[in-house]
Scaffold this motif. Sequence first.
Motif, PDB file in Angstrom:
ATOM      1  N   SER A   1      -2.984  -0.300   3.187  1.00 48.08           N
ATOM      2  CA  SER A   1      -1.862   0.649   3.273  1.00 48.08           C
ATOM      3  C   SER A   1      -0.649   0.101   2.532  1.00 48.08           C
ATOM      4  CB  SER A   1      -1.475   0.889   4.736  1.00 48.08           C
ATOM      5  OG  SER A   1      -2.601   1.277   5.471  1.00 48.08           O
ATOM      6  N   LEU A   2      -0.474  -1.208   2.626  1.00 47.08           N
ATOM      7  CA  LEU A   2       0.660  -1.833   1.946  1.00 47.08           C
ATOM      8  C   LEU A   2       0.503  -1.726   0.432  1.00 47.08           C
ATOM      9  CD1 LEU A   2       3.279  -3.519   2.231  1.00 47.08           C
ATOM     10  CD2 LEU A   2       1.848  -5.579   2.134  1.00 47.08           C
ATOM     11  N   ALA A   3      -0.712  -1.983  -0.044  1.00 50.36           N
ATOM     12  CA  ALA A   3      -0.962  -1.894  -1.484  1.00 50.36           C
ATOM     13  C   ALA A   3      -0.706  -0.464  -1.966  1.00 50.36           C
ATOM     14  CB  ALA A   3      -2.396  -2.327  -1.798  1.00 50.36           C
ATOM     15  N   PHE A   4      -1.222   0.514  -1.215  1.00 50.27           N
ATOM     16  CA  PHE A   4      -1.010   1.919  -1.564  1.00 50.27           C
ATOM     17  C   PHE A   4       0.487   2.238  -1.574  1.00 50.27           C
ATOM     18  CE2 PHE A   4      -0.159   6.290  -0.298  1.00 50.27           C
ATOM     19  CZ  PHE A   4      -0.922   7.004  -1.204  1.00 50.27           C
ATOM     20  N   ARG A   5       1.174   1.789  -0.548  1.00 52.74           N
ATOM     21  CA  ARG A   5       2.603   2.051  -0.443  1.00 52.74           C
ATOM     22  C   ARG A   5       3.344   1.426  -1.630  1.00 52.74           C
ATOM     23  NH1 ARG A   5       6.586  -0.292   2.931  1.00 52.74           N
ATOM     24  NH2 ARG A   5       6.129  -2.171   1.730  1.00 52.74           N
TER      25      ARG A   5
ATOM     26  N   ILE B   1       0.604   0.063   9.837  1.00 58.58           N
ATOM     27  CA  ILE B   1       1.350   0.895   8.892  1.00 58.58           C
ATOM     28  C   ILE B   1       2.553   0.105   8.367  1.00 58.58           C
ATOM     29  CG2 ILE B   1       2.685   3.027   8.584  1.00 58.58           C
ATOM     30  CD1 ILE B   1       1.113   4.256  10.891  1.00 58.58           C
ATOM     31  N   PRO B   2       2.616  -0.164   7.069  1.00 57.86           N
ATOM     32  CA  PRO B   2       3.775  -0.868   6.524  1.00 57.86           C
ATOM     33  C   PRO B   2       4.991   0.064   6.511  1.00 57.86           C
ATOM     34  CG  PRO B   2       2.300  -0.196   4.765  1.00 57.86           C
ATOM     35  CD  PRO B   2       1.619   0.176   6.040  1.00 57.86           C
TER      36      PRO B   2
ATOM     37  N   MET C   1      -6.751  -3.177   6.987  1.00 55.97           N
ATOM     38  CA  MET C   1      -6.189  -1.819   7.017  1.00 55.97           C
ATOM     39  C   MET C   1      -4.709  -1.865   6.666  1.00 55.97           C
ATOM     40  SD  MET C   1      -8.035   0.086  10.269  1.00 55.97           S
ATOM     41  CE  MET C   1      -7.058   1.579  10.070  1.00 55.97           C
ATOM     42  N   PHE C   2      -4.015  -2.859   7.221  1.00 52.98           N
ATOM     43  CA  PHE C   2      -2.600  -2.999   6.874  1.00 52.98           C
ATOM     44  C   PHE C   2      -2.447  -3.310   5.384  1.00 52.98           C
ATOM     45  CE2 PHE C   2       1.259  -5.472   6.151  1.00 52.98           C
ATOM     46  CZ  PHE C   2       2.208  -4.603   6.653  1.00 52.98           C
TER      47      PHE C   2
END
Lengths: 492, 492
Positions: B411-415, B205-206, B407-408
């Motif tokens: 999530s980072l791209a989405f964030r 999770i970023p 996965m990280f």
Amino acid sequence: MSKNITKRSEDYSKWYNELVVKADLAENSGVRGCMVIKPYGYAIWEKMQAQLDKMFKETGHKNAYFPLFVPKSMFEAEEKNAEGFAKECAIVTHYRLKNDPDNKGKLIVDPNAKLEEELIVRPTSEAIIWSTYKKWVNSYRDLPLLINQWANVVRWEMRTRLFLRTAEFLWQEGHTAHATKEEALAEAKQMHQVYTDFVQDFMAIPVIKGAKTETERFAGADETFTIEALMQDGKALQAGTSHFLGQNFAKAFDVKFANQEGKLEHVWGTSWGVSTRLMGALVMTHSDDNGLVLPPNLAPIQVVVVPIHKTDEQLAEISEQVNDLVKKLLKLNISVKFDDRTNLKPGFKFNEYELKGVPVRLAIGPKDLENGTYEVARRDTLTKEIVSKEGIEMFIVDLLETIQKEMFDRSLAFRDEHITEVDTFEEFKEVLETKGGFILAHWDGTAETEDKIKDLTKATIRCIPLDRKEEAGSCVFTGKPSEGRVLFAKAY
Amino acid sequence: MSKNITKRSEDYSKWYNELVVKADLAENSGVRGCMVIKPYGYAIWEKMQAQLDKMFKETGHKNAYFPLFVPKSMFEAEEKNAEGFAKECAIVTHYRLKNDPDNKGKLIVDPNAKLEEELIVRPTSEAIIWSTYKKWVNSYRDLPLLINQWANVVRWEMRTRLFLRTAEFLWQEGHTAHATKEEALAEAKQMHQVYTDFVQDFMAIPVIKGAKTETERFAGADETFTIEALMQDGKALQAGTSHFLGQNFAKAFDVKFANQEGKLEHVWGTSWGVSTRLMGALVMTHSDDNGLVLPPNLAPIQVVVVPIHKTDEQLAEISEQVNDLVKKLLKLNISVKFDDRTNLKPGFKFNEYELKGVPVRLAIGPKDLENGTYEVARRDTLTKEIVSKEGIEMFIVDLLETIQKEMFDRSLAFRDEHITEVDTFEEFKEVLETKGGFILAHWDGTAETEDKIKDLTKATIRCIPLDRKEEAGSCVFTGKPSEGRVLFAKAY
């Protein structure tokens, strides 16, 4: 460092209280009856937890977590259990504080924040867990449920002692549900054996396995299996219990399953627990007037190395050699500490590690450097020898095993010397007063006699030993017939 | 097994609640606001605990245990802290139940067993721990104290949700004491970094690292460092906090030390914690409409193998090969399960492991036996490929690493797609309503503006990012000058 601990022969109880505090295991807190478990004490508890957790998982159990609070109506569902714990419950009645209007900076309980139903802080978790199992169990396919919980529990004891009896303590509690009586009984016996193995093999404390009498049984159980240990002062300590609950909780909480024929039946239960009380047993089984004596299997530091030097040069030379040894020992999974603090004298350090019960101490000075040796001291026997540095790693591996074994053997010898068979009540009282320890005596099997003996002598029936021999006899108190001897003692 | 989970696009909140229960992570208990953490959920928490505990010990901390209860007078000693938690405290007022004279089998609170002083069930342990530190600290030689506790705490929240907000939750709380301000600040920052590393590297999770505004600070702290994560629905979640306590608790509890010159000074403190709330963040960052998606570093089962067979002979042949693979994977420290249950169809099992988020699924049938292959399916991408059985162990090792990393990255791209810079309040409200996520905007630095924005939009200042660039601007709400943007979001 001066130890200043009362001698065991002077006042055993005082010795215990002082040692627990001075060896940094625990201390009393600002909360009545609650203790602070200090880092060194907690490190031992963590080792105990890790080993027990491994043994629970190897026997198929999984960990979970259930609520701290039990609503009163849920708590009282299993009547015997509720009655057994009702007298020592912490009860939450409100959920908010507010500013005291008469006293700036102070808080008072907000009377408008009274709970509709009081919450009991769990003294044990059967009620909350069985109310959950009702939701989890429908069919035989959902069984067995094999669950353990690591948690804190609260029992409002009036007279408390560090580890032995505290208002809050830490423990694990296993709670299992089964399709058949046989399977539940086998589970209760299995966990009884797991506790036996743990306490004997890791804590180096010999135990007697037995069943509790009805009077001494867990409130709500049909059978309680116990392991009973003997402390140095001749008093017994219950080290762990495993309960066969029959269908009592299943009935109280209406936990039924459809069997293979589709017929609904109540499930069968067990519960089993050991607690931070074991820390007290560890201290009172092995330690001496110089401080703690820890079995290698549970010692946070198994080996300490103390340098003896006059010059920085000497210390540098010693350090180089010791750092190499430390690496080798760590590879062998031995926890080792090199105490190279320069502001403290070796004698101070020796005292400190003696107090803390570190099983093996190595010392190395200029002479040892010259001769290629270490001085190796055992904490349990307080003996020393000079050992060549060549192959000393394996010497230490063997020594730790030897210490573990000999600590058990010594405790076993002491325990066995303190089991006395008596046939008259006069003898019973005399042994209890003079020698103490376990007493094997015939008993007529009634709660009445058990109570009377307790009132007169403070001795209780610790257990009906599982391996007792069939032996016709007469009750030591009433003279009525008995089928075998039971184990009495004064107990913690 | 049918999943029947609401789709995220339909109702994100409902999806979350259903998934947590159906994937066997947790469920509501019979106690208001308290959850049961089920074995599968607890197994993930245990993995998180083990890793965090390792990181705490590597940074020099030791575990200890302090009481569950805090006497009211002790609780109120640090005024800001007391005020911050007073409104959500469970309060113990009595210590005994008795039989209800009017209602056989029922219990009532015994009015004769009222405590002289009420006990607060700890919502956090600064008070009890600092009252202990007073006894432990005398000289600079006693510092620093670097202690952590794994415990349950209680905050009487009115609206609760599994993991995210529960009346009782599990957490760790570090409490340290230092001789200087600099050292305490460095400690608070170090633990902030430990949390960042754990959440990013293990939970995938970023996070954005920042400091809280005064309004959002921990009650009793001079500075609160936070890590803020973004959930799939565009809401933020505070994943961990580390507090620099200044000398506030040292002054409230009179904790002083003699410095090297023998002068008495108050010590400096920190505290830091993460909780079972992280389980909620894990679910809401990665999971999808098919169920959980777990990062390999925290998955209780990393690889599952499902046999596909028609005859017992086929199963025997498959089992022989798979048992060999299982041994090899276990040697590589990969947790693997061979699901050879014969009463369930492969499709049912596929569904089950998808729901449970097992990162890698292998399937093997007669054709694979012939061809020397496995079908390898990834949970995170729902993709499959055929892989030769030769060297498949190392393929899996690599695949687990790839999954963890990807996965990280996802999530980072989405964030990062959901961080929007805005310069007007209209824009602010529009982004919040349509896109959600983090909003970077100028703020005039006053609590008044912060409160007004919160009232109007429900967005709060999540943090002042530590790495923000110096940038003169005007407050998005008042137009007053600002030195840099702060991070707003609606939050869990």
